[in-house]
Design a protein around this motif. Structure first.
Motif, short mmCIF file in Angstrom:
data_model
loop_
_atom_site.label_atom_id
_atom_site.label_comp_id
_atom_site.label_asym_id
_atom_site.label_seq_id
_atom_site.Cartn_x
_atom_site.Cartn_y
_atom_site.Cartn_z
N HIS A 53 5.33 7.92 2.20
CA HIS A 53 6.77 7.69 2.17
C HIS A 53 7.45 8.90 1.55
CE1 HIS A 53 5.08 3.66 2.40
NE2 HIS A 53 6.24 3.24 2.85
N GLU A 64 2.69 8.24 -1.93
CA GLU A 64 1.84 7.34 -1.19
C GLU A 64 1.92 5.95 -1.83
OE1 GLU A 64 -2.86 6.94 -0.39
OE2 GLU A 64 -1.97 8.91 -0.03
N ILE A 65 2.24 4.95 -1.01
CA ILE A 65 2.34 3.57 -1.47
C ILE A 65 1.42 2.73 -0.60
CG2 ILE A 65 3.86 1.58 -1.81
CD1 ILE A 65 6.16 3.59 -2.12
N GLN A 66 0.42 2.12 -1.21
CA GLN A 66 -0.58 1.30 -0.50
C GLN A 66 -1.18 2.05 0.68
OE1 GLN A 66 1.39 -2.39 0.40
NE2 GLN A 66 1.31 -3.07 -1.72
N GLY A 67 -1.51 3.31 0.47
CA GLY A 67 -2.17 4.12 1.49
C GLY A 67 -1.27 4.65 2.58
N GLU A 68 0.04 4.42 2.49
CA GLU A 68 0.97 4.88 3.51
C GLU A 68 1.94 5.89 2.90
OE1 GLU A 68 4.28 2.90 6.48
OE2 GLU A 68 2.65 1.66 5.70
N ARG A 105 10.49 5.59 5.00
CA ARG A 105 9.23 5.68 5.74
C ARG A 105 9.52 6.47 7.01
NH1 ARG A 105 7.43 0.23 7.00
NH2 ARG A 105 9.17 0.34 8.47
#
Length: 97
Positions: free
Chosen positions: A73, A67-71, A9
């Motif tokens: 990486h 993108e993982i859960q809208g964030e 991240r």
């Protein structure tokens, strides 16, 4: 993560920076290719020198974004990491290249 892959991240940008001479560099200033710091969220079973929770230095332009859960990486190979900052003290300084 599989094999030698690392999930990172990106650390949030600080915005304005100051040079060693005190000159303010705005966040919008175009800089030559710059390395970035990020936090390791996951590692594959073949990764040897990086652990979950470490901070790593890398070139973000050469990595794959996911993108993982809208964030956002990044997924990269362990060999693409330039330095690791860690809380573990077996290496001495906490920063090794």
């Amino acid at each position: 993560m599989l094999q030698d892959r690392v999930l990172v991240r990106l650390s949030p940008e600080e915005g304005e920076r100051r040079s060693s001479g005190g000159i303010v560099i705005p966040a919008t200033a175009q800089v030559a290719r710059r390395l970035a710091w990020g936090d390791v969220l996951g590692v594959g079973n073949s990764v040897r020198n990086v652990k979950q929770g470490d901070r790593v230095l890398f070139n973000p332009e050469d990595q794959f974004e996911v993108e993982i859960q809208g964030e956002g990486h990044l997924v990269m190979r362990e060999r693409d990491i330039h330095a690791v900052a860690t809380e573990r003290t077996e290496h001495g300084t906490g920063l090794y290249l």
